[in-house]
Structure formats: C-alpha cells, structure tokens
Design a protein around this motif. Structure first.
Motif, PDB file in Angstrom:
ATOM      1  N   ILE A 213     128.709 -54.260  47.956  1.00 20.65           N
ATOM      2  CA  ILE A 213     127.632 -54.960  48.663  1.00 20.65           C
ATOM      3  C   ILE A 213     128.223 -55.932  49.689  1.00 20.65           C
ATOM      4  CG2 ILE A 213     125.587 -56.468  48.372  1.00 20.65           C
ATOM      5  CD1 ILE A 213     125.412 -53.663  46.985  1.00 20.65           C
ATOM      6  N   GLU A 214     129.253 -56.669  49.245  1.00 24.06           N
ATOM      7  CA  GLU A 214     129.841 -57.691  50.121  1.00 24.06           C
ATOM      8  C   GLU A 214     130.420 -57.081  51.405  1.00 24.06           C
ATOM      9  OE1 GLU A 214     132.926 -59.996  48.100  1.00 24.06           O
ATOM     10  OE2 GLU A 214     133.904 -60.288  50.054  1.00 24.06           O
ATOM     11  N   LEU A 215     131.155 -55.975  51.257  1.00 26.08           N
ATOM     12  CA  LEU A 215     131.808 -55.390  52.434  1.00 26.08           C
ATOM     13  C   LEU A 215     130.868 -54.479  53.224  1.00 26.08           C
ATOM     14  CD1 LEU A 215     135.237 -54.400  50.829  1.00 26.08           C
ATOM     15  CD2 LEU A 215     134.820 -56.324  52.363  1.00 26.08           C
ATOM     16  N   GLY A 216     129.834 -53.995  52.544  1.00 29.53           N
ATOM     17  CA  GLY A 216     128.921 -53.036  53.167  1.00 29.53           C
ATOM     18  C   GLY A 216     129.450 -51.627  52.994  1.00 29.53           C
ATOM     19  N   PRO A 217     128.648 -50.756  52.353  1.00 28.84           N
ATOM     20  CA  PRO A 217     129.110 -49.391  52.047  1.00 28.84           C
ATOM     21  C   PRO A 217     129.637 -48.638  53.266  1.00 28.84           C
ATOM     22  CG  PRO A 217     126.976 -49.814  51.039  1.00 28.84           C
ATOM     23  CD  PRO A 217     127.288 -51.013  51.862  1.00 28.84           C
ATOM     24  N   SER A 218     129.088 -48.916  54.451  1.00 25.11           N
ATOM     25  CA  SER A 218     129.512 -48.131  55.613  1.00 25.11           C
ATOM     26  C   SER A 218     130.930 -48.494  56.059  1.00 25.11           C
ATOM     27  CB  SER A 218     128.528 -48.329  56.760  1.00 25.11           C
ATOM     28  OG  SER A 218     128.557 -49.684  57.139  1.00 25.11           O
ATOM     29  N   ASN A 219     131.442 -49.634  55.558  1.00 25.84           N
ATOM     30  CA  ASN A 219     132.815 -50.009  55.912  1.00 25.84           C
ATOM     31  C   ASN A 219     133.839 -49.529  54.897  1.00 25.84           C
ATOM     32  OD1 ASN A 219     132.087 -51.470  58.253  1.00 25.84           O
ATOM     33  ND2 ASN A 219     131.300 -53.085  56.925  1.00 25.84           N
ATOM     34  N   ILE A 220     133.332 -48.908  53.838  1.00 25.33           N
ATOM     35  CA  ILE A 220     134.233 -48.499  52.753  1.00 25.33           C
ATOM     36  C   ILE A 220     134.466 -46.994  52.810  1.00 25.33           C
ATOM     37  CG2 ILE A 220     134.543 -48.431  50.247  1.00 25.33           C
ATOM     38  CD1 ILE A 220     132.613 -50.892  50.190  1.00 25.33           C
ATOM     39  N   LEU A 221     135.719 -46.618  52.948  1.00 28.65           N
ATOM     40  CA  LEU A 221     136.029 -45.193  52.993  1.00 28.65           C
ATOM     41  C   LEU A 221     135.885 -44.574  51.607  1.00 28.65           C
ATOM     42  CD1 LEU A 221     137.073 -42.814  54.708  1.00 28.65           C
ATOM     43  CD2 LEU A 221     139.359 -43.389  53.866  1.00 28.65           C
ATOM     44  N   CYS A 222     136.476 -45.203  50.625  1.00 28.86           N
ATOM     45  CA  CYS A 222     136.418 -44.623  49.286  1.00 28.86           C
ATOM     46  C   CYS A 222     136.801 -45.625  48.214  1.00 28.86           C
ATOM     47  CB  CYS A 222     137.355 -43.414  49.184  1.00 28.86           C
ATOM     48  SG  CYS A 222     139.102 -43.802  49.388  1.00 28.86           S
ATOM     49  N   VAL A 223     136.509 -45.221  46.990  1.00 31.47           N
ATOM     50  CA  VAL A 223     137.098 -45.897  45.837  1.00 31.47           C
ATOM     51  C   VAL A 223     138.268 -45.015  45.408  1.00 31.47           C
ATOM     52  CG1 VAL A 223     136.768 -46.681  43.453  1.00 31.47           C
ATOM     53  CG2 VAL A 223     134.885 -46.862  45.105  1.00 31.47           C
ATOM     54  N   PHE A 224     139.372 -45.666  45.087  1.00 32.78           N
ATOM     55  CA  PHE A 224     140.557 -44.956  44.632  1.00 32.78           C
ATOM     56  C   PHE A 224     140.733 -45.344  43.162  1.00 32.78           C
ATOM     57  CE2 PHE A 224     145.138 -43.748  45.671  1.00 32.78           C
ATOM     58  CZ  PHE A 224     145.666 -44.052  44.425  1.00 32.78           C
ATOM     59  N   SER A 225     140.434 -44.408  42.265  1.00 29.46           N
ATOM     60  CA  SER A 225     140.521 -44.735  40.839  1.00 29.46           C
ATOM     61  C   SER A 225     141.723 -44.040  40.217  1.00 29.46           C
ATOM     62  CB  SER A 225     139.235 -44.300  40.135  1.00 29.46           C
ATOM     63  OG  SER A 225     139.088 -42.903  40.246  1.00 29.46           O
ATOM     64  N   THR A 226     142.109 -44.508  39.040  1.00 31.72           N
ATOM     65  CA  THR A 226     143.275 -43.946  38.366  1.00 31.72           C
ATOM     66  C   THR A 226     142.934 -43.606  36.921  1.00 31.72           C
ATOM     67  OG1 THR A 226     144.676 -45.373  39.720  1.00 31.72           O
ATOM     68  CG2 THR A 226     145.707 -44.353  37.804  1.00 31.72           C
ATOM     69  N   THR A 227     143.300 -42.414  36.516  1.00 37.72           N
ATOM     70  CA  THR A 227     143.018 -42.005  35.136  1.00 37.72           C
ATOM     71  C   THR A 227     144.224 -42.239  34.234  1.00 37.72           C
ATOM     72  OG1 THR A 227     143.654 -39.817  35.797  1.00 37.72           O
ATOM     73  CG2 THR A 227     141.295 -40.266  35.701  1.00 37.72           C
ATOM     74  N   SER A 228     145.352 -41.622  34.579  1.00 37.28           N
ATOM     75  CA  SER A 228     146.508 -41.742  33.691  1.00 37.28           C
ATOM     76  C   SER A 228     147.259 -43.029  33.991  1.00 37.28           C
ATOM     77  CB  SER A 228     147.426 -40.535  33.862  1.00 37.28           C
ATOM     78  OG  SER A 228     147.783 -40.373  35.213  1.00 37.28           O
ATOM     79  N   CYS A 229     147.488 -43.844  32.969  1.00 39.01           N
ATOM     80  CA  CYS A 229     148.154 -45.130  33.185  1.00 39.01           C
ATOM     81  C   CYS A 229     148.757 -45.619  31.879  1.00 39.01           C
ATOM     82  CB  CYS A 229     147.153 -46.151  33.703  1.00 39.01           C
ATOM     83  SG  CYS A 229     145.774 -46.389  32.594  1.00 39.01           S
ATOM     84  N   PHE A 230     149.609 -46.625  31.984  1.00 41.40           N
ATOM     85  CA  PHE A 230     150.235 -47.192  30.782  1.00 41.40           C
ATOM     86  C   PHE A 230     149.245 -48.054  30.030  1.00 41.40           C
ATOM     87  CE2 PHE A 230     153.997 -47.175  33.773  1.00 41.40           C
ATOM     88  CZ  PHE A 230     154.479 -45.985  33.287  1.00 41.40           C
ATOM     89  N   ALA A 231     149.226 -47.896  28.708  1.00 42.39           N
ATOM     90  CA  ALA A 231     148.485 -48.823  27.866  1.00 42.39           C
ATOM     91  C   ALA A 231     149.121 -50.207  28.040  1.00 42.39           C
ATOM     92  CB  ALA A 231     148.578 -48.371  26.427  1.00 42.39           C
ATOM     93  N   PRO A 232     148.380 -51.277  27.841  1.00 47.29           N
ATOM     94  CA  PRO A 232     147.002 -51.343  27.356  1.00 47.29           C
ATOM     95  C   PRO A 232     145.929 -51.130  28.422  1.00 47.29           C
ATOM     96  CG  PRO A 232     147.912 -53.555  27.561  1.00 47.29           C
ATOM     97  CD  PRO A 232     149.003 -52.619  27.926  1.00 47.29           C
ATOM     98  N   ARG A 233     146.345 -50.692  29.642  1.00 47.65           N
ATOM     99  CA  ARG A 233     145.299 -50.360  30.612  1.00 47.65           C
ATOM    100  C   ARG A 233     144.661 -49.061  30.160  1.00 47.65           C
ATOM    101  NH1 ARG A 233     143.559 -47.851  35.206  1.00 47.65           N
ATOM    102  NH2 ARG A 233     143.142 -49.049  37.115  1.00 47.65           N
ATOM    103  N   ALA A 234     143.340 -48.988  30.275  1.00 48.89           N
ATOM    104  CA  ALA A 234     142.629 -47.759  29.951  1.00 48.89           C
ATOM    105  C   ALA A 234     142.413 -46.985  31.246  1.00 48.89           C
ATOM    106  CB  ALA A 234     141.290 -48.093  29.309  1.00 48.89           C
TER     107      ALA A 234
END
Ligand SMILES: *Cc1c(COP(=O)(O)O)cnc(C)c1O
Length: 483
Positions: A213-234
């Motif tokens: 909301i703060e940046l405005g969706p039209s200024n955001i290219l994408c969300v970059f998410s991560t699945t595989s990672c070291f615990a304790p990060r899920a």
C-alpha cells in the motif's frame, strides 16, 4: 548397426547367431525408442554402459562429429584436448541459437535432442516429487546457477511489465546471492523483516501488505519469496503471498533453491499457482539432483513467461550442466529418484531424533521448527559464551584442558569443520555481526532476523545424505560438546 548391416553380417557369421545378436541389440533400440516416445524417467535407471551408448549415438548427430565434416565457420565445435572431448562425450556446440536458448541448433541435432529430452525428464521428476501439472506447465534448464537465473527471471519480468515498476518486495533471507540477484537485475530491493513465532522465524505478511500500500502496487515489480532456507527460518508463506500478488496485480518469483526434494514445499508451490500468482519458481540442479554446481531450473504455471525468459537469454549456452542432469536422471530412473526422496524423508525423522537426544543430554534444545522447515534443523547453543578468543580456546582444546565452560559458539563451527564436518553452520548471536550486502546494511547477518534469542547450530537433511553420515556427525558433535 542398422538392419542392412546386420543382414550383411550373415555372410560372415552363422545366421542363427546373428539373429540372436539382432535380438540383443534390439533391446538397446527399444530403450531409445521408449525414451523418444514416452519422454519419461525409465522405471529402473539404466546402466552406465547403456547411457554411454545412448550418448555416443546421439553425439554422432552433431556436425562436429560427422566423419566427413569440414568446418569453415568461426564456431565449429573443434575440441583441442581429447580429454575435454571425452568429458563432454563429443558434444561441443552447446544449446540454443542467439535468438532463443531453446531453439534448435542446426549444426547440432544431437545436442538439441538432449535439451528437448532433458526438459521432459525434469518435468517428470518434478511431478514425481510432488508438483502438480498445472504448476509445472513447462520448464527451462539453464547452465547458470540459481542466483543468476533468478536475475534473468526478474529482468524478463521487468521487460514484459508495462509499467516502470522497480521495487522488489523481499522477505529477508540472509543468503547473499538472493539479494544480489535483485540488485544485479537493476531492481530495488525492499527488505521485509521477518517476525518471530515461537522458535520460528516467519514471513511478516502484514508488513508486506502495508509495504504494498505504501509504495503503491504499480511501482512494485514483484515479491521475491524463498522456500528452502536454514532453520529456524521457515519457508515463506508463499500461498498467502501469491494471493496478495494476484490481488494487487504484482509479480511473484519464488526462490526454491533446494526445495524440489521436499514434498511439503512442492505442495505449497502447487497451491500458490492454483490460488494466487506465481510467475516463476527457480531451483538449483546441484542441490536437488546431485550433479556438480552449474545449472538451475525455471518453471511456472504460465508457459509463455518461461518461454519469454528463454528468448531473453543472450546467445548460446554450455550444454554440460544439461548433459549432467540428462545422465543423472537416466541413471536414477523413477525408482532411484523416488527412493532418494523417500530416504531423505525417513532420515529427517532419524536425524531429528538423534539431535533431540543430544540436545537433552547437554541441556540444549532442538528448536521447534520441524513442522514448517522439513530440510534444516537448528540446535540451540545457549550454554556457550564467547569471552575467550579462538586461539586461547583452540590451545585449551588441543591440550585437553577440560575445565573451561567458556567456549564460543563460532568456535564450535570451526572445530566441526576441522573435524571434517562440512555444512554445519553456527550462528553466534552473542555479538552483532553486521554485513553490507547489495548496498544494504544488516544486523545479526546470517540469522534472518534482528535479535533472535539464542545462538544455534544449523544442519540440513538434504537429498543424498546417508544414515552413517548422520551417525558420524552426531558422534563428532557429541564429542565436541563434551569437551
Ligand atoms: C544456494 C542458494 C542460492 C544461490 O544459489 P547459486 O546456485 O549458488 O546461485 C540462493 N538462495 C538460496 C536460498 C540458496 O540456498
């Protein structure tokens, strides 16, 4: 030998013997036929000998191996060293054409065939591992590791987007190549700090929402998410993230570096593709398929986008990483691949039990992350302090001086490494380790969050690990903890 030559053999060898030999060689032809028709992993993996026969046969289809070929161009697949030639089974032309990495190479029908086949085999392997067909409409195997491939995917997303969007919303993961892949693509990372839930470090969805909301969706290219990672990060909450992306019409790239080996992650990816927006998810070939580093696989529900990435790849590419995966999947077969996946799942329980026991014994804790992170574990190191420097401690340890309980967490890491245990990582939170990555400054770098309550050790139960490796690791760790 073709039929005609085999018939000619009958002029030299008794014809009933030759008939028997024809039966024998036709088994090999059946194998190739089945590969060409079904384009799937064989039920049982092929022997090295059969695989070499297949490779030699296919490489004869490339012009550099034609007996009468004369090359007068600047790139003719000449190989100086016969060692190099052997190492590549005579494949020399690479893959693709300058306009598209998946385009067939006129000088190299054989290499082109391998590339086509490998994509079918990888798709089959991904489905066997648990991805639904809709999520894996197609795939693209590139001879670049994960980070560069992520960059290429984001650059393509940017090129295809109609807007000038340059922000990439990035739930923090302390792995340098993730952040660098955004910066290298010429985009601006927006770090979303994670939040603590019990022992687990998890995606802060509310923070993502308010940032959009703060940046405005039209200024955001994408969300970059991560699945595989070291615990304790899920793993990131990708289903919810993909729904947010769909709702706000922003892209979603998933870094699934070593997630192909984990059915829980693959289920989440399938759900994300079904319920929300996913443009591409990217995984490493070495971390999932036990080949040398050098390749990555891009897949996604939208075939056109994956094809766009292929078209953006400038020039031809090396075919070694493709060949490595081709050989490996033929060698594993369906039973080998499913067996490895199953074995990893079983060892996960075993590894967890063993670490849990060890933690009890030393008044530490196996952090409770296993419900979400099914690859990596974290073992608390709360009884460690770091008042002495490493040299003092090393000499005390070497002198078997047991009366110190002043042993730093990072010391344990280097001790494990020098006792031939690689891959275990110690996160020492007794000091704030600052790091600048991609121009951004992070506190407590390596821990994915500011102020995690305890130092810890992480290890992974990754594909290919054996029970005896786990046992030896537990022995060595136990010995060090006793000291
Ligand atoms: C390994 C890894 C990367 C980087 O992969 P490369 O293949 O070395 O480029 C990025 N992100 C995560 C989570 C990883 O595990």
């Amino acid at each position: 030998m073709n039929q005609k030559n085999l018939e000619l053999c009958k002029g030299l060898v008794k014809s009933n013997y030759v008939d028997q030999a024809i039966q024998g060689t036709s088994q090999f032809n059946k194998i190739i036929e089945s590969l060409l028709i079904h384009r799937r992993l064989p039920e049982i993996g092929y022997s090295d000998k059969v695989i070499e026969l297949i490779l030699n046969e296919i490489s004869m289809m490339d012009s550099n191996n034609f007996i009468e070929n004369i090359g007068v161009g600047e790139r003719e697949g000449r190989i100086y060293s016969s060692l190099v030639e052997k190492r590549h089974y005579g494949f020399s032309h690479g893959i693709g054409r300058s306009g598209d990495i998946t385009e067939q190479q006129p000088k190299a029908a054989g290499s082109s065939l391998i590339q086509k086949l490998v994509h079918y085999l990888v798709l089959d392997a991904m489905r066997i591992a648990g991805l639904e067909s809709q999520a894996a409409s197609t795939c693209l195997l590139l001879p670049m590791a994960t980070g560069m491939t992520l960059s290429l995917a984001m650059m393509t997303l940017k090129q295809k987007s109609q807007s000038n969007a340059r922000y990439v919303i990035w739930p923090r993961i302390d792995q340098k190549s993730c952040l660098k892949s955004i910066v290298t693509a010429g985009l601006i990372p927006i770090v979303i700090e994670n939040k603590l839930e019990g022992d687990m470090i998890r995606t802060d969805l509310d923070a993502i929402k308010s940032k959009i909301i703060e940046l405005g969706p039209s200024n955001i290219l994408c969300v970059f998410s991560t699945t595989s990672c070291f615990a304790p990060r899920a793993p990131d909450r990708i289903v919810e993230i993909s729904q947010l992306c769909k709702e706000h019409n922003i892209g979603h790239i998933i870094n699934n570096a070593y997630g192909l080996q984990c059915s829980k992650i693959l289920h989440a990816i399938s759900q994300s593709c079904k319920l929300g927006r996913v443009d591409a998810y990217i995984q490493s070939t070495d971390k999932n398929f036990m080949v040398p580093v050098g390749g990555a696989i891009i897949s996604g529900p939208n075939k056109v986008f994956i094809e766009d990435i292929a078209k953006n790849y400038p020039g031809r590419a090396n075919s070694s990483p493709i060949l490595d995966v081709f050989i490996t999947l033929l060698s594993m077969g369906k039973s080998g691949w499913s067996g490895l996946l199953k074995e990893r799942k079983e060892l996960l329980v075993y590894f967890q039990d063993q670490l849990g026991k060890l933690a009890n014994e030393f008044n530490e804790k196996l952090l409770s992350t296993i419900n979400e992170n099914k690859i990596s574990f974290a073992f608390s190191l709360k009884n460690f302090s770091s008042n002495k420097n490493e040299q003092q401690l090393e000499s005390e340890l070497n002198n078997n001086n047991n009366n110190n309980n002043d042993y730093s967490p990072s010391m344990l890491g280097s001790q494990l490494f020098s006792r031939s245990c690689s891959g275990a990582r110690v996160i020492d939170l007794s000091k704030n380790k600052k790091a600048i990555v991609g121009g951004l400054e992070f506190n407590y770098y390596g821990s994915h969050i500011d102020g995690y309550p305890t130092s810890y050790l992480t290890v992974a139960c990754a594909i290919g690990v054996t029970k005896s490796e786990i046992d030896k690791f537990i022995q060595r760790l136990s010995k060090l903890l006793k000291k």
